[in-house]
Design a protein around this motif. Structure first.
Motif, mmCIF file in Angstrom:
data_model
loop_
_atom_site.group_PDB
_atom_site.id
_atom_site.type_symbol
_atom_site.label_atom_id
_atom_site.label_comp_id
_atom_site.label_asym_id
_atom_site.label_seq_id
_atom_site.Cartn_x
_atom_site.Cartn_y
_atom_site.Cartn_z
ATOM 1 N N ALA A 18 9.565 -34.408 -63.164
ATOM 2 C CA ALA A 18 8.263 -34.765 -62.607
ATOM 3 C C ALA A 18 7.674 -35.913 -63.416
ATOM 4 C CB ALA A 18 7.318 -33.565 -62.642
ATOM 5 N N ALA A 29 13.217 -36.131 -55.028
ATOM 6 C CA ALA A 29 11.781 -36.080 -54.748
ATOM 7 C C ALA A 29 11.053 -36.021 -56.083
ATOM 8 C CB ALA A 29 11.422 -34.881 -53.890
ATOM 9 N N PRO A 60 7.723 -35.400 -58.040
ATOM 10 C CA PRO A 60 6.364 -34.870 -57.970
ATOM 11 C C PRO A 60 5.478 -35.413 -59.095
ATOM 12 C CG PRO A 60 7.828 -33.241 -58.938
ATOM 13 C CD PRO A 60 8.656 -34.452 -58.622
ATOM 14 N N PHE A 115 3.415 -41.974 -52.478
ATOM 15 C CA PHE A 115 3.294 -40.541 -52.747
ATOM 16 C C PHE A 115 2.409 -39.907 -51.678
ATOM 17 C CE2 PHE A 115 4.747 -42.061 -56.762
ATOM 18 C CZ PHE A 115 5.353 -40.994 -57.397
ATOM 19 N N GLN A 152 -1.350 -32.045 -56.043
ATOM 20 C CA GLN A 152 0.088 -32.072 -56.215
ATOM 21 C C GLN A 152 0.618 -33.055 -55.192
ATOM 22 O OE1 GLN A 152 1.737 -30.444 -58.693
ATOM 23 N NE2 GLN A 152 3.450 -31.714 -58.089
ATOM 24 N N SER A 211 3.978 -35.910 -54.063
ATOM 25 C CA SER A 211 5.412 -36.096 -54.176
ATOM 26 C C SER A 211 5.812 -37.368 -53.432
ATOM 27 C CB SER A 211 6.156 -34.893 -53.589
ATOM 28 O OG SER A 211 7.542 -35.018 -53.789
#
Length: 142
Positions: free
Chosen positions: A69, A103, A105, A121, A136, A138
């Motif tokens: 992340a 992906a 995040p 994002f 949140q 991604s």
């Protein structure tokens, strides 16, 4: 770097989160926890004339590439809007792709959300910590 992170929280995030939430966040960013983050994450820095302007990192483990992340992405308030974050982010995305991440995040503040949205994002969830809202987000890496 610890001083940079604290300054950014106290200046850039104060309008969105208020003094109590900022004090709680600052308490999580001690010189020791920042040093641990440096040791554990793939971190890049931006500086000019010996002054640190920004930090960003990719945290996770090679054992599970999808657990990576974006972390500790901070740009000094005096340097925001100068394109520093826009130059750091592609470097981390390229590194994440090299690690097999599909992906990426990131947990974004209110003020950071437009930056991430402008770079592909998408918000996947709103996260409340008491009365503090974060997002949140991604981005699919191809």
């Amino acid at each position: 770097m610890w001083a940079l992170v604290v300054r950014i929280l106290q200046v850039s995030s104060l309008p969105d989160y208020g003094p109590d939430n900022i004090a709680r966040l600052v308490s999580h960013f001690t010189p020791e926890t920042v040093a641990e983050a440096i040791d554990r994450n793939n971190m890049i820095l931006a500086e000019s004339n010996g002054r640190m302007l920004a930090t960003a990192s990719l945290g996770g483990t090679a054992a599970d590439p999808q657990a990576y992340a974006l972390r500790t992405f901070f740009v000094d308030p005096d340097a925001q809007g100068m394109g520093i974050g826009s130059r750091l982010l592609p470097q981390l995305e390229a590194h994440a792709r090299d690690l097999g991440v599909t992906a990426l995040p990131v947990r974004s503040s209110i003020s950071g959300m437009p930056f991430y949205e402008a770079r592909g994002f998408e918000v996947v969830d709103e996260v409340w910590d008491g009365d503090a809202l974060t997002f949140q987000m991604s981005k699919t890496l191809i």
